[in-house]
Design a protein around this motif. Structure first.
Motif, short mmCIF file in Angstrom:
data_model
loop_
_atom_site.label_atom_id
_atom_site.label_comp_id
_atom_site.label_asym_id
_atom_site.label_seq_id
_atom_site.Cartn_x
_atom_site.Cartn_y
_atom_site.Cartn_z
N GLY A 66 0.74 -1.15 -0.03
CA GLY A 66 -0.09 0.08 0.06
C GLY A 66 0.70 1.24 -0.05
N LYS A 67 1.91 1.19 -0.19
CA LYS A 67 2.92 2.18 -0.35
C LYS A 67 4.08 2.12 -1.36
CE LYS A 67 5.31 0.77 3.92
NZ LYS A 67 5.61 0.85 5.29
N GLY A 68 4.93 3.27 -1.66
CA GLY A 68 6.08 3.00 -2.47
C GLY A 68 5.75 3.10 -3.90
N PRO A 69 6.75 2.94 -4.85
CA PRO A 69 6.21 3.03 -6.17
C PRO A 69 5.38 1.99 -6.66
CG PRO A 69 8.53 2.13 -5.73
CD PRO A 69 7.86 2.48 -4.18
N LYS A 70 4.70 2.24 -7.71
CA LYS A 70 3.81 1.28 -8.33
C LYS A 70 4.81 0.20 -8.94
CE LYS A 70 -0.72 2.97 -8.08
NZ LYS A 70 -1.98 3.27 -8.81
N ARG A 71 4.08 -1.08 -9.14
CA ARG A 71 4.83 -2.05 -9.76
C ARG A 71 3.74 -2.57 -10.85
NH1 ARG A 71 8.06 -5.78 -5.37
NH2 ARG A 71 9.27 -4.24 -4.38
N ARG A 72 4.24 -3.51 -11.69
CA ARG A 72 3.56 -4.27 -12.77
C ARG A 72 3.98 -5.39 -13.00
NH1 ARG A 72 0.00 -1.72 -16.43
NH2 ARG A 72 1.05 0.03 -16.34
N ILE A 73 2.97 -6.36 -12.81
CA ILE A 73 3.26 -7.78 -12.86
C ILE A 73 2.10 -8.64 -13.77
CG2 ILE A 73 4.57 -8.07 -10.84
CD1 ILE A 73 2.09 -9.56 -9.67
N MET B 298 13.92 -5.55 -19.96
CA MET B 298 13.80 -4.07 -20.11
C MET B 298 12.94 -3.61 -18.85
SD MET B 298 13.89 -3.10 -24.00
CE MET B 298 14.32 -1.45 -23.82
N ASN B 299 13.08 -4.23 -17.74
CA ASN B 299 12.27 -3.54 -16.42
C ASN B 299 10.95 -3.81 -16.66
OD1 ASN B 299 12.90 -2.70 -13.85
ND2 ASN B 299 12.53 -0.72 -14.26
N ILE B 300 10.44 -4.92 -17.41
CA ILE B 300 9.03 -5.00 -17.46
C ILE B 300 9.05 -6.57 -17.24
CG2 ILE B 300 6.91 -5.23 -18.89
CD1 ILE B 300 8.25 -3.06 -20.52
N THR B 301 8.03 -7.10 -16.22
CA THR B 301 7.93 -8.55 -15.87
C THR B 301 7.10 -9.21 -16.88
OG1 THR B 301 8.35 -7.75 -13.72
CG2 THR B 301 7.60 -10.14 -13.82
N PHE B 302 7.23 -10.25 -17.33
CA PHE B 302 6.51 -11.12 -18.20
C PHE B 302 6.28 -12.45 -17.65
CE2 PHE B 302 8.29 -7.95 -21.00
CZ PHE B 302 7.31 -7.41 -21.64
#
Length: 108
Positions: free
Chosen positions: A55-62, A84-88
């Motif tokens: 619930g805090k800090g930078p957002k992540r995408r998975i 390239m810093n994107i999770t797949f």
């Protein structure tokens, strides 16, 4: 993941796309919450979960994968890789729906 972990999924499901919110609560100690969106192909929903860890800090995408089965959505587990810093989900490795993290029931 502990047995006391829970998740809540609220989505709008269209013919070819979906979007909404997902919240994963880890034993009441902390939670990951954010937006989900993606595409629908047959009985599979694949997309991404864009969230804040704890619930805090930078957002992540998975990546996220859900399987429509018997009026339920089963969250799949898959091997992930970062490019390239994107999770797949790792190509060539099937997503496991048998040992699911969560199964979501449809509520009316």
């Amino acid at each position: 993941m502990a047995k006391s972990d829970t998740a809540s999924l609220k989505i709008i499901l269209k013919k070819k796309e979906f979007y909404g919110q997902l919240e994963v609560n880890y034993s009441g100690l902390y939670k990951d919450s954010g937006d989900v969106s993606g595409i629908v192909k047959g009985d599979t929903l694949k997309g991404s979960f864009y969230y804040q860890r704890y619930g805090k800090g930078p957002k992540r995408r998975i990546p996220i994968a859900l399987l429509k089965k018997d009026h339920q959505l089963v969250m799949g587990i898959g091997e992930m890789e970062v490019y390239m810093n994107i999770t797949f989900f790792k190509k060539g490795v099937p997503i496991d729906y048998q040992h699911s993290k969560f199964v979501f029931q449809r509520l009316h």
